[in-house]
Design a protein around this motif. Structure first.
Motif, mmCIF file in Angstrom:
data_model
loop_
_atom_site.group_PDB
_atom_site.id
_atom_site.type_symbol
_atom_site.label_atom_id
_atom_site.label_comp_id
_atom_site.label_asym_id
_atom_site.label_seq_id
_atom_site.Cartn_x
_atom_site.Cartn_y
_atom_site.Cartn_z
ATOM 1 N N VAL A 13 0.805 -1.302 0.010
ATOM 2 C CA VAL A 13 -0.086 -0.025 -0.012
ATOM 3 C C VAL A 13 0.921 0.972 -0.015
ATOM 4 O O VAL A 13 2.060 1.341 0.532
ATOM 5 N N ASP A 30 -2.297 7.028 5.624
ATOM 6 C CA ASP A 30 -2.349 5.622 5.369
ATOM 7 C C ASP A 30 -1.190 4.752 5.771
ATOM 8 O O ASP A 30 -0.634 4.212 5.067
ATOM 9 N N GLY A 32 -0.206 1.807 6.332
ATOM 10 C CA GLY A 32 -0.766 0.527 6.373
ATOM 11 C C GLY A 32 -0.173 -0.673 6.828
ATOM 12 O O GLY A 32 -0.759 -1.764 7.384
ATOM 13 N N ASP A 60 -5.364 -2.798 5.661
ATOM 14 C CA ASP A 60 -4.077 -2.703 4.712
ATOM 15 C C ASP A 60 -3.738 -1.245 4.587
ATOM 16 O O ASP A 60 -2.597 -0.828 4.156
ATOM 17 N N HIS A 61 -4.729 -0.279 5.334
ATOM 18 C CA HIS A 61 -4.495 1.034 5.257
ATOM 19 C C HIS A 61 -4.161 1.531 6.891
ATOM 20 O O HIS A 61 -3.855 2.733 7.001
ATOM 21 N N ASP A 152 -8.492 4.004 -2.247
ATOM 22 C CA ASP A 152 -8.899 2.925 -2.973
ATOM 23 C C ASP A 152 -10.229 3.268 -3.815
ATOM 24 O O ASP A 152 -10.821 2.426 -4.309
ATOM 25 N N GLY A 192 -4.388 4.655 -3.435
ATOM 26 C CA GLY A 192 -3.687 3.878 -2.284
ATOM 27 C C GLY A 192 -2.758 2.715 -2.701
ATOM 28 O O GLY A 192 -1.886 2.104 -2.060
ATOM 29 N N HIS A 193 -2.953 2.248 -3.944
ATOM 30 C CA HIS A 193 -1.999 1.359 -4.680
ATOM 31 C C HIS A 193 -1.768 1.668 -6.216
ATOM 32 O O HIS A 193 -2.593 2.197 -6.707
#
Length: 211
Positions: A13, A30, A32, A60-61, A152, A192-193
Motif C-alpha cells: 500500500v 494511510d 498501512g 491494509d491502510h 482505493d 492507495g495502490h
C-alpha cells in the motif's frame, strides 16, 4: 511537498507524507504496514508528523497506525462512519487474513472538514467523503498542492472494488464522477495502490468514465 513510501503487509500500500518544506512538519496518510520502516523514515528525514489521516478503514491502510501513533503521541483522524471498520476485524477484512487488526481514532471527521497543519496553518487538507468502496471513504484534497489522496476509490485506469462490507458500485461510480473528477484537471490523484494519475487522464482514458 509530497512523498510516497510503499509499505508491505499482506498487500503493498502507498503511505504518503504531506510535508511543509519550511518547518518539516506534516501529515502521514494511510500507514498501512511496516511501522518500523515508517518510523525510521520519519527519523532519518527529521520530520515532525502532527497527524495520521486515514482514507478508509480497511486493514491494509491502518496496520501501522497503533504503533506509530503511540510512538509519536499523535492523533488519528478517521471519517465518522469509520468506527465499525477500525474496530471490527471482519469489516476491515483483517480477520480474513488471520490478523484481527483494530485501532482507535482520536478524531472523527465529516465531509468538508478542513485539517490544518499546526506549524503552518496555510498547509491544509479538505476531507471529501467518497462512499462506495467503503462507507467511510475520505479523499484528502490539497488545493495548494493540486493533489488529492484518493485511497482505493480510483486508480490509474481503474476504480476500486465495491464488493466489500458497505460497498456499492453505483454509489462509487457516482461519487467518483461528482466529487473527484470535478476537481481541476491538473489535480494529481495519489491512490492507495499503484502509480499516481491525474483527473484529466482518468476523464479521458478511464474506461468507466471516458466518452
Amino acid at each position: 511537498m509530497i512523498r510516497k513510501l510503499p509499505v508491505t503487509g499482506v498487500f503493498t500500500v502507498n503511505s504518503y507524507f504531506l510535508i511543509d518544506s519550511e518547518t518539516n512538519h506534516g501529515f502521514l496518510i494511510d500507514p498501512g504496514a511496516e511501522p518500523k520502516k515508517l518510523l525510521n523514515y520519519i527519523k532519518a528525514n527529521n520530520l515532525t508528523i502532527e497527524k495520521i489521516l486515514i482514507t478508509h478503514g480497511h486493514f491494509d491502510h491502518i496496520g501501522a497506525v497503533k504503533e506509530i501513533s503511540k510512538s509519536l503521541n499523535i492523533p488519528v483522524y478517521v471519517h465518522e462512519k469509520g468506527e465499525k471498520y477500525i474496530q471490527n476485524p471482519v469489516w476491515n477484512l483483517s480477520a480474513d487474513c488471520g490478523q484481527y487488526i483494530t485501532i482507535k481514532a482520536t478524531n472523527y471527521i465529516k465531509n468538508n472538514d478542513v485539517i490544518k497543519l499546526e506549524a503552518n496553518p496555510n498547509i491544509t487538507l479538505r476531507a471529501i467523503h467518497v462512499a462506495g468502496h467503503t462507507l467511510d471513504g475520505v479523499v484528502f484534497y490539497s488545493e495548494s498542492e493540486k493533489a488529492a489522496f484518493v485511497g482505493d476509490n480510483i486508480f490509474y485506469g481503474e476504480i476500486g472494488r465495491s464488493d466489500f462490507y458497505g460497498g456499492d458500485l453505483v454509489t462509487l461510480f457516482t461519487e467518483i464522477k461528482n466529487k473527484i473528477l470535478t476537481m481541476p484537471e491538473e489535480t494529481v490523484l495519489y491512490p492507495g495502490h499503484g502509480p499516481a494519475t491525474t483527473v484529466r487522464h482518468e476523464k479521458n482514458t478511464n474506461p468507466y468514465f471516458c466518452k
